[in-house]
Design a protein around this motif. Sequence first.
Motif, PDB file in Angstrom:
ATOM      1  N   ASP A   1       9.036  -4.360 -10.428  1.00 23.57           N
ATOM      2  CA  ASP A   1       8.403  -3.445 -11.392  1.00 23.57           C
ATOM      3  C   ASP A   1       6.880  -3.404 -11.281  1.00 23.57           C
ATOM      4  OD1 ASP A   1      10.970  -3.149 -12.343  1.00 23.57           O
ATOM      5  OD2 ASP A   1      10.746  -4.848 -13.739  1.00 23.57           O
ATOM      6  N   TRP A   2       6.328  -4.139 -10.341  1.00 22.62           N
ATOM      7  CA  TRP A   2       4.871  -4.190 -10.252  1.00 22.62           C
ATOM      8  C   TRP A   2       4.331  -2.981  -9.506  1.00 22.62           C
ATOM      9  CZ3 TRP A   2       2.048  -9.481  -9.786  1.00 22.62           C
ATOM     10  CH2 TRP A   2       2.611 -10.389 -10.692  1.00 22.62           C
ATOM     11  N   LYS A   3       3.130  -2.543  -9.941  1.00 18.19           N
ATOM     12  CA  LYS A   3       2.465  -1.423  -9.248  1.00 18.19           C
ATOM     13  C   LYS A   3       1.921  -1.913  -7.904  1.00 18.19           C
ATOM     14  CE  LYS A   3       0.498   0.381 -13.538  1.00 18.19           C
ATOM     15  NZ  LYS A   3      -0.381  -0.545 -14.233  1.00 18.19           N
ATOM     16  N   ASP A   4       1.701  -0.977  -6.994  1.00 17.46           N
ATOM     17  CA  ASP A   4       1.144  -1.333  -5.676  1.00 17.46           C
ATOM     18  C   ASP A   4      -0.180  -2.077  -5.814  1.00 17.46           C
ATOM     19  OD1 ASP A   4       3.268  -0.237  -4.426  1.00 17.46           O
ATOM     20  OD2 ASP A   4       2.259   1.612  -3.809  1.00 17.46           O
ATOM     21  N   GLU A   5      -1.013  -1.609  -6.756  1.00 17.04           N
ATOM     22  CA  GLU A   5      -2.327  -2.247  -6.930  1.00 17.04           C
ATOM     23  C   GLU A   5      -2.174  -3.700  -7.368  1.00 17.04           C
ATOM     24  OE1 GLU A   5      -1.320   1.150  -7.710  1.00 17.04           O
ATOM     25  OE2 GLU A   5      -2.375   1.065  -9.626  1.00 17.04           O
ATOM     26  N   GLU A   6      -1.177  -3.934  -8.225  1.00 23.99           N
ATOM     27  CA  GLU A   6      -0.964  -5.312  -8.703  1.00 23.99           C
ATOM     28  C   GLU A   6      -0.502  -6.204  -7.548  1.00 23.99           C
ATOM     29  OE1 GLU A   6       0.504  -5.239 -13.261  1.00 23.99           O
ATOM     30  OE2 GLU A   6       1.809  -4.159 -11.874  1.00 23.99           O
ATOM     31  N   LYS A   7       0.351  -5.659  -6.706  1.00 27.62           N
ATOM     32  CA  LYS A   7       0.828  -6.442  -5.558  1.00 27.62           C
ATOM     33  C   LYS A   7      -0.301  -6.675  -4.557  1.00 27.62           C
ATOM     34  CE  LYS A   7       5.767  -5.735  -5.493  1.00 27.62           C
ATOM     35  NZ  LYS A   7       6.925  -5.363  -4.699  1.00 27.62           N
ATOM     36  N   GLN A   8      -1.146  -5.685  -4.414  1.00 25.17           N
ATOM     37  CA  GLN A   8      -2.279  -5.860  -3.494  1.00 25.17           C
ATOM     38  C   GLN A   8      -3.214  -6.961  -4.016  1.00 25.17           C
ATOM     39  OE1 GLN A   8      -4.501  -2.333  -2.405  1.00 25.17           O
ATOM     40  NE2 GLN A   8      -6.142  -3.625  -1.594  1.00 25.17           N
TER      41      GLN A   8
END
Length: 143
Positions: A64-71
Amino acid sequence: MAEVVEREEVTLQKLKTMMADFAKERDWDQFHSPRNLLLAMVGEVGELSEIFQWKGEVPRGLPDWKDEEKQHLGEELSDVLLYLVRLADICGIDLGKAVLSKLELNAKKYPVKLCKGSSRKHTEISCCEDDFNENGGKEDPTK
Ligand SMILES: Nc1ccn([C@H]2C[C@H](O)[C@@H](COP(=O)(O)OP(=O)(O)OP(=O)(O)O)O2)c(=O)n1
């Protein structure tokens, strides 16, 4: 950093060299003392922790994490790794060798037949017969 390493080519040795070059180019060897690097690494562990703070348990793979959060997560994990690699280098520890020895030690401390499905600490694992010495004492599996 001067050189961009292809993903499949990343090794501890390369990261060590790249961090050494990074520091040298900036005349930062003077700041990269063991204590400073340790504190910097712990600071980055704090930043890594902040990403998970107050989120409660999160499912594996972070679906459920956004791409920015994963980055962001990737960046903080990298900071921890880079400082760890640099700290080992500055302390004269061959991290590649050390980590392989540690994995071997872990396997001795946590034999599959005694640990499968259990998260108990090795000091709480009941010994099998093979682990007793001739005096009837408990052998330390790490020795
Ligand atoms: N004296 C320093 C400072 C930085 N770095 C490198 C290693 C880390 O990968 C990264 C850390 O940089 P920052 O201290 O700017 O920390 P962040 O990248 O986490 O930025 P911020 O604290 O703004 O989130 O840079 C280094 O090797 N030696």
